[in-house]
Design a protein around this motif. Structure first.
Motif, PDB file in Angstrom:
ATOM      1  N   ASP A  85       0.828  -1.062   0.155  1.00 53.90           N
ATOM      2  CA  ASP A  85      -0.165   0.051  -0.062  1.00 53.90           C
ATOM      3  C   ASP A  85       0.862   1.268  -0.080  1.00 53.90           C
ATOM      4  OD1 ASP A  85      -2.279  -1.550   0.143  1.00 53.90           O
ATOM      5  OD2 ASP A  85      -2.215  -1.660   2.377  1.00 53.90           O
ATOM      6  N   CYS A  86       1.828   1.234  -1.091  1.00 55.99           N
ATOM      7  CA  CYS A  86       2.915   2.137  -1.026  1.00 55.99           C
ATOM      8  C   CYS A  86       2.251   3.774  -1.649  1.00 55.99           C
ATOM      9  CB  CYS A  86       3.893   1.932  -1.988  1.00 55.99           C
ATOM     10  SG  CYS A  86       4.722   0.125  -1.572  1.00 55.99           S
ATOM     11  N   ASP A  87       2.504   4.811  -0.774  1.00 58.64           N
ATOM     12  CA  ASP A  87       2.194   5.976  -1.517  1.00 58.64           C
ATOM     13  C   ASP A  87       3.371   6.625  -2.042  1.00 58.64           C
ATOM     14  OD1 ASP A  87      -0.284   6.445  -0.320  1.00 58.64           O
ATOM     15  OD2 ASP A  87       0.857   6.346   1.520  1.00 58.64           O
ATOM     16  N   ILE A  88       4.553   6.288  -1.569  1.00 56.67           N
ATOM     17  CA  ILE A  88       5.839   6.385  -2.362  1.00 56.67           C
ATOM     18  C   ILE A  88       6.779   5.078  -2.423  1.00 56.67           C
ATOM     19  CG2 ILE A  88       8.153   7.668  -2.413  1.00 56.67           C
ATOM     20  CD1 ILE A  88       6.628  10.074  -0.661  1.00 56.67           C
ATOM     21  N   LEU A  89       7.264   4.709  -3.417  1.00 60.98           N
ATOM     22  CA  LEU A  89       7.802   3.543  -4.032  1.00 60.98           C
ATOM     23  C   LEU A  89       9.293   3.872  -4.305  1.00 60.98           C
ATOM     24  CD1 LEU A  89       8.073   0.505  -4.485  1.00 60.98           C
ATOM     25  CD2 LEU A  89       6.986   0.865  -6.778  1.00 60.98           C
ATOM     26  N   PHE A  90      10.324   3.356  -3.791  1.00 59.88           N
ATOM     27  CA  PHE A  90      11.803   3.433  -4.221  1.00 59.88           C
ATOM     28  C   PHE A  90      12.363   2.206  -4.849  1.00 59.88           C
ATOM     29  CE2 PHE A  90      16.370   4.163  -2.855  1.00 59.88           C
ATOM     30  CZ  PHE A  90      16.656   5.040  -4.156  1.00 59.88           C
ATOM     31  N   VAL A  91      12.689   1.952  -6.038  1.00 54.67           N
ATOM     32  CA  VAL A  91      13.376   0.857  -6.615  1.00 54.67           C
ATOM     33  C   VAL A  91      14.804   1.221  -6.884  1.00 54.67           C
ATOM     34  CG1 VAL A  91      12.985  -0.552  -8.426  1.00 54.67           C
ATOM     35  CG2 VAL A  91      10.975   0.241  -7.569  1.00 54.67           C
ATOM     36  N   THR A  92      15.550   0.156  -6.626  1.00 52.07           N
ATOM     37  CA  THR A  92      17.112   0.552  -7.091  1.00 52.07           C
ATOM     38  C   THR A  92      17.605  -0.471  -7.862  1.00 52.07           C
ATOM     39  OG1 THR A  92      17.781  -0.601  -5.159  1.00 52.07           O
ATOM     40  CG2 THR A  92      17.419   1.645  -4.900  1.00 52.07           C
ATOM     41  N   LYS A  93      16.923  -1.706  -8.167  1.00 50.81           N
ATOM     42  CA  LYS A  93      17.441  -2.875  -9.085  1.00 50.81           C
ATOM     43  C   LYS A  93      16.230  -2.982 -10.045  1.00 50.81           C
ATOM     44  CE  LYS A  93      19.734  -4.990  -5.120  1.00 50.81           C
ATOM     45  NZ  LYS A  93      19.414  -5.780  -4.194  1.00 50.81           N
ATOM     46  N   GLN A  94      17.155  -3.381 -11.341  1.00 51.07           N
ATOM     47  CA  GLN A  94      16.513  -3.578 -12.538  1.00 51.07           C
ATOM     48  C   GLN A  94      15.385  -4.646 -12.510  1.00 51.07           C
ATOM     49  OE1 GLN A  94      17.750  -2.030 -15.463  1.00 51.07           O
ATOM     50  NE2 GLN A  94      16.058  -3.054 -16.894  1.00 51.07           N
ATOM     51  N   GLU A  95      15.879  -5.827 -11.878  1.00 49.95           N
ATOM     52  CA  GLU A  95      14.840  -6.903 -11.539  1.00 49.95           C
ATOM     53  C   GLU A  95      13.589  -6.557 -10.775  1.00 49.95           C
ATOM     54  OE1 GLU A  95      18.135  -7.626  -8.470  1.00 49.95           O
ATOM     55  OE2 GLU A  95      17.957  -7.058 -10.554  1.00 49.95           O
ATOM     56  N   ASN A  96      13.554  -5.319 -10.321  1.00 51.08           N
ATOM     57  CA  ASN A  96      12.345  -5.013  -9.390  1.00 51.08           C
ATOM     58  C   ASN A  96      11.544  -3.923 -10.183  1.00 51.08           C
ATOM     59  OD1 ASN A  96      12.697  -6.729  -7.288  1.00 51.08           O
ATOM     60  ND2 ASN A  96      14.178  -5.478  -6.149  1.00 51.08           N
ATOM     61  N   LEU A  97      11.599  -3.646 -11.585  1.00 45.73           N
ATOM     62  CA  LEU A  97      11.123  -2.749 -12.349  1.00 45.73           C
ATOM     63  C   LEU A  97       9.318  -3.248 -12.245  1.00 45.73           C
ATOM     64  CD1 LEU A  97      13.408  -1.563 -14.949  1.00 45.73           C
ATOM     65  CD2 LEU A  97      12.523  -0.234 -13.085  1.00 45.73           C
ATOM     66  N   HIS A  98       9.174  -4.365 -12.032  1.00 49.42           N
ATOM     67  CA  HIS A  98       7.877  -4.873 -11.914  1.00 49.42           C
ATOM     68  C   HIS A  98       7.014  -4.256 -10.932  1.00 49.42           C
ATOM     69  CE1 HIS A  98       8.300  -7.574  -8.262  1.00 49.42           C
ATOM     70  NE2 HIS A  98       9.485  -7.729  -8.770  1.00 49.42           N
ATOM     71  N   TYR A  99       7.720  -3.735  -9.789  1.00 54.05           N
ATOM     72  CA  TYR A  99       6.973  -2.862  -8.628  1.00 54.05           C
ATOM     73  C   TYR A  99       6.346  -1.783  -9.241  1.00 54.05           C
ATOM     74  CZ  TYR A  99       8.977  -6.042  -5.207  1.00 54.05           C
ATOM     75  OH  TYR A  99       9.079  -7.130  -4.267  1.00 54.05           O
ATOM     76  N   VAL A 100       7.194  -1.091 -10.357  1.00 53.87           N
ATOM     77  CA  VAL A 100       6.812   0.114 -11.071  1.00 53.87           C
ATOM     78  C   VAL A 100       5.529  -0.268 -11.645  1.00 53.87           C
ATOM     79  CG1 VAL A 100       7.711   1.962 -12.402  1.00 53.87           C
ATOM     80  CG2 VAL A 100       9.228   1.119 -10.593  1.00 53.87           C
ATOM     81  N   GLU A 101       5.620  -1.038 -12.428  1.00 52.10           N
ATOM     82  CA  GLU A 101       4.652  -1.529 -13.632  1.00 52.10           C
ATOM     83  C   GLU A 101       3.337  -1.726 -12.716  1.00 52.10           C
ATOM     84  OE1 GLU A 101       6.008  -4.845 -15.843  1.00 52.10           O
ATOM     85  OE2 GLU A 101       7.835  -3.545 -16.643  1.00 52.10           O
ATOM     86  N   ALA A 102       3.456  -2.274 -11.427  1.00 50.27           N
ATOM     87  CA  ALA A 102       2.125  -2.740 -10.726  1.00 50.27           C
ATOM     88  C   ALA A 102       1.636  -1.538  -9.824  1.00 50.27           C
ATOM     89  CB  ALA A 102       2.558  -3.873 -10.134  1.00 50.27           C
ATOM     90  N   ALA A 103       2.490  -0.538  -9.632  1.00 46.97           N
ATOM     91  CA  ALA A 103       2.069   0.547  -8.843  1.00 46.97           C
ATOM     92  C   ALA A 103       0.889   1.182  -9.325  1.00 46.97           C
ATOM     93  CB  ALA A 103       3.400   1.410  -8.667  1.00 46.97           C
ATOM     94  N   GLY A 104      -0.126   1.403  -8.421  1.00 45.77           N
ATOM     95  CA  GLY A 104      -1.286   2.159  -8.855  1.00 45.77           C
ATOM     96  C   GLY A 104      -0.969   3.503  -9.038  1.00 45.77           C
ATOM     97  N   ALA A 105      -2.198   4.319  -9.621  1.00 44.72           N
ATOM     98  CA  ALA A 105      -1.981   5.824  -9.959  1.00 44.72           C
ATOM     99  C   ALA A 105      -1.689   6.726  -8.963  1.00 44.72           C
ATOM    100  CB  ALA A 105      -3.164   6.181 -10.749  1.00 44.72           C
ATOM    101  N   ASN A 106      -1.941   6.150  -7.524  1.00 41.87           N
ATOM    102  CA  ASN A 106      -1.767   7.077  -6.334  1.00 41.87           C
ATOM    103  C   ASN A 106      -0.229   6.786  -6.023  1.00 41.87           C
ATOM    104  OD1 ASN A 106      -4.170   8.060  -6.106  1.00 41.87           O
ATOM    105  ND2 ASN A 106      -4.920   6.243  -5.421  1.00 41.87           N
ATOM    106  N   THR A 107       0.550   6.115  -6.302  1.00 46.51           N
ATOM    107  CA  THR A 107       1.923   5.856  -5.982  1.00 46.51           C
ATOM    108  C   THR A 107       2.797   6.532  -6.729  1.00 46.51           C
ATOM    109  OG1 THR A 107       1.473   3.635  -5.292  1.00 46.51           O
ATOM    110  CG2 THR A 107       3.890   4.106  -5.562  1.00 46.51           C
ATOM    111  N   VAL A 108       3.842   7.340  -5.971  1.00 45.61           N
ATOM    112  CA  VAL A 108       4.993   8.193  -6.699  1.00 45.61           C
ATOM    113  C   VAL A 108       6.206   7.127  -6.612  1.00 45.61           C
ATOM    114  CG1 VAL A 108       6.319   9.873  -6.359  1.00 45.61           C
ATOM    115  CG2 VAL A 108       4.348  10.318  -5.602  1.00 45.61           C
TER     116      VAL A 108
END
Length: 160
Positions: A85-108
């Motif tokens: 239930d992230c409002d702000i998501l910080f990603v540092t690894k290429q293999e975790n870009l799926h978190y960005v793709e799955a993030a909702g419109a409310n997540t920065v």
């Protein structure tokens, strides 16, 4: 006006420090995450109970950010570190870009990967001449707005 000036002073001071100076890159990134939260305005903010930061792949930044956000608020919303239930998501690894793709419109979505904004991320923390700076892709902004104070100091991409 005072707070606007104070905010700009903070950002310019942050830029004046080299990554190799007294602060580690992880410390600078944690401060950026905290400060960025102050410049995001969620459309559903009146219904929010807190601002949740998720850092799925950066334990050092997560540890530093935890010490920064303890007992802190943004516009009366308490700040927490969470796993979902992230409002702000910080990603540092290429293999975790799926978190960005799955993030909702409310997540920065924020990352320090090269070309992060081209992968759908909103804010990329990039290194330029030994300094960490923000790059914002306007086309990737979701159901929130970004303060002009943050936009003023960022490199801008997109056309929104």
């Amino acid at each position: 006006m005072f707070f606007k000036t104070l905010g700009l002073l903070f950002w310019s001071t942050l830029f004046s420090y080299s990554v190799s100076a007294a602060y580690t890159p992880e410390q600078v990134k944690a401060v950026y995450l905290f400060r960025i939260a102050n410049f995001i305005y969620w459309k559903h903010e009146p219904q929010m109970k807190s601002v949740e930061f998720c850092l799925p792949d950066s334990p050092e930044v997560k540890k530093i950010l935890q010490s920064i956000v303890t007992n802190k608020t943004v516009r009366h919303l308490p700040l927490h570190i969470a796993d979902s239930d992230c409002d702000i998501l910080f990603v540092t690894k290429q293999e975790n870009l799926h978190y960005v793709e799955a993030a909702g419109a409310n997540t920065v979505t924020i990352g320090d990967l090269e070309q992060f904004t081209r992968y759908g991320g909103v804010i990329e923390l990039y290194n330029e001449d030994g300094r960490i700076k923000p790059k914002i892709n306007l086309d990737n902004i979701g159901d929130y707005s970004v303060s002009s104070n943050l936009l003023r100091i960022a490199k801008i991409e997109g056309n929104k």
